[in-house]
Write an enzyme that holds these catalytic residues in place. Structure first.
Site, PDB file in Angstrom:
ATOM      1  N   GLY A  21       0.763  -1.000   0.142  1.00 15.30           N
ATOM      2  CA  GLY A  21       0.012   0.080   0.012  1.00 15.30           C
ATOM      3  C   GLY A  21       0.891   1.257  -0.092  1.00 15.30           C
ATOM      4  N   SER A  39       6.375  -4.570  -2.028  1.00 10.49           N
ATOM      5  CA  SER A  39       5.956  -3.081  -2.374  1.00 10.49           C
ATOM      6  C   SER A  39       6.241  -1.924  -1.362  1.00 10.49           C
ATOM      7  CB  SER A  39       4.659  -3.140  -2.932  1.00 10.49           C
ATOM      8  OG  SER A  39       4.117  -1.891  -3.586  1.00 10.49           O
ATOM      9  N   TRP A  40       5.181  -1.314  -0.745  1.00 10.68           N
ATOM     10  CA  TRP A  40       5.264  -0.602   0.442  1.00 10.68           C
ATOM     11  C   TRP A  40       5.894  -1.489   1.454  1.00 10.68           C
ATOM     12  CZ3 TRP A  40       5.959   3.566   3.313  1.00 10.68           C
ATOM     13  CH2 TRP A  40       5.695   3.635   4.797  1.00 10.68           C
ATOM     14  N   HIS A  83       4.085  -6.850 -10.846  1.00  6.32           N
ATOM     15  CA  HIS A  83       4.315  -6.444  -9.516  1.00  6.32           C
ATOM     16  C   HIS A  83       3.856  -7.419  -8.385  1.00  6.32           C
ATOM     17  CE1 HIS A  83       4.858  -3.320  -6.337  1.00  6.32           C
ATOM     18  NE2 HIS A  83       3.647  -3.600  -6.104  1.00  6.32           N
TER      19      HIS A  83
END
Length: 361
Positions: free
Chosen positions: A58, A133-134, A340
């Site tokens: 996120g 990711s985050w 991703h």
């Protein structure tokens, strides 16, 4: 050939190595006051196993039970939790509103939350920290703050969060799109997802497209006074969320937006992301490069999709260069033929293989 009958998907589907493990325990942990942030957490696998702290993406993405399937349930004790403001944690942006749920919602406080959750669950020694990711960003930020608590970092889809990284994904050719929607004015994810990009920009006027992120943030910060303003705010959250959901897969599934098209998820996801991005992730510039020596003291395992457009491969390359500059090679470095999402088959299998091969704590 009837192309409507072709089933094209890169998702792992039934390809998981390990079955879905049963839920061992769950609960809420209050970590703050004013507002009284409570984290929702779940535990899977072996109660006496090596602890793994799973940090979701996120920011604002939340966890799901399927995320426990990357790990051998006989070996690992897997902790999933929803970060402040999202998922089942409270107060939630979707239900309580951004004005409440985004109070005291910063990277330093998320790091402190991990420490409080460790203590609450009786994790005293080093643990594996796993994030994509985050989640990779937060994993590295946590490791810089608490290196002794990290037996390893297992990172996917590296996100360093520079202005250039965000511009690539959110700005692209937006400023000139009205006059030349298919022009290649500047690099960006829009090149690979033109229809999804059109839908993402459709929320904004041509003037607002001069600075896409600032314009979306203004919509999210608005206190709606009319039904039309409320509808625009929700439409903006859905457009922001669906843009990332679609581009997370090398083969987007236009007919199924999944959780990204659900109103409650989108309101959390979009507004929390915009909050962090507008504040430079609440981190100093070049935080990870400047602290590469600390990261290099921990075994760092990297999985990154070669076709990732949310977090292009250059971000992994920059991290690897920083580690090498600090005198250390990544413990693993896998570039997959994937996009991703952690749920793309090659990414999921590479992450599982790394977890299977880690030295025991």
């Amino acid at each position: 050939m009837d192309f409507s009958q072709l089933e094209l998907s890169s998702k792992i589907g039934e390809g998981w190595k390990y079955p879905q493990p049963p839920l061992l325990d769950s609960g809420w942990l209050q970590v703050d006051e004013a507002p009284a942030h409570r984290l929702y957490w779940e535990e899977y696998g072996n109660r006496d196993g090596e602890p793994v702290m799973f940090l979701h993406g996120g920011p604002g993405g939340a966890c799901a039970p399927v995320m426990a399937r990357f790990f051998d349930p006989d070996r690992y004790r897997v902790i999933l939790f929803d970060q402040r403001g999202c998922g089942k944690s409270e107060p939630n942006v979707a239900s309580a509103g951004a004005a409440v749920a985004l109070q005291r919602n910063t990277t330093d406080l998320l790091i402190a939350d991990i420490e409080k959750l460790r203590d609450h669950l009786g994790i005293a020694g080093p643990m594996h920290v796993f994030g994509g990711s985050w989640g990779s960003t937060l994993s590295m930020a946590y490791a810089i703050a608490h290196p002794a608590n990290c037996a390893s970092l297992v990172l996917r889809g590296i996100f360093l969060g520079s202005k250039a990284d965000l511009h690539y994904f959110y700005q692209g050719n937006a400023a000139t799109w009205q006059e030349d929607p298919y022009g290649l004015a500047t690099p960006g994810a829009y090149i690979h997802y033109p229809d999804e990009w059109r839908d993402f920009l459709a929320i904004l006027t041509p003037d607002e497209r001069q600075d896409v992120m600032a314009s979306y943030k203004a919509i999210f910060d608005m206190v709606p006074a009319t039904a039309e303003e409320r509808e625009r705010q929700l439409a903006a959250a859905l457009a922001w969320s669906v843009w990332e959901g679609a581009t997370s897969n090398m083969i987007p599934e236009a007919a199924d937006t999944g959780k990204f098209g659900e109103a409650d998820f989108a309101l959390c996801f979009a507004q929390i992301e915009a909050h962090y991005f507008a504040n430079a992730l609440f981190l100093p510039p070049a935080h990870f490069e400047d602290n590469a020596a600390t990261l290099a003291s921990i075994p760092v395992h990297i999985v990154h999709g070669r076709f990732d457009q949310v977090c292009p491969l250059t971000q992994a390359s920059r991290l690897v260069a920083a580690l090498r500059g600090a005198g250390a090679e990544p413990a693993s470095l896998v570039f997959t033929n994937a996009g991703h999402s952690a749920m793309e088959r090659e990414n999921a299998l590479a992450l599982t293989a790394i977890m299977d091969g880690l030295p025991r704590i």
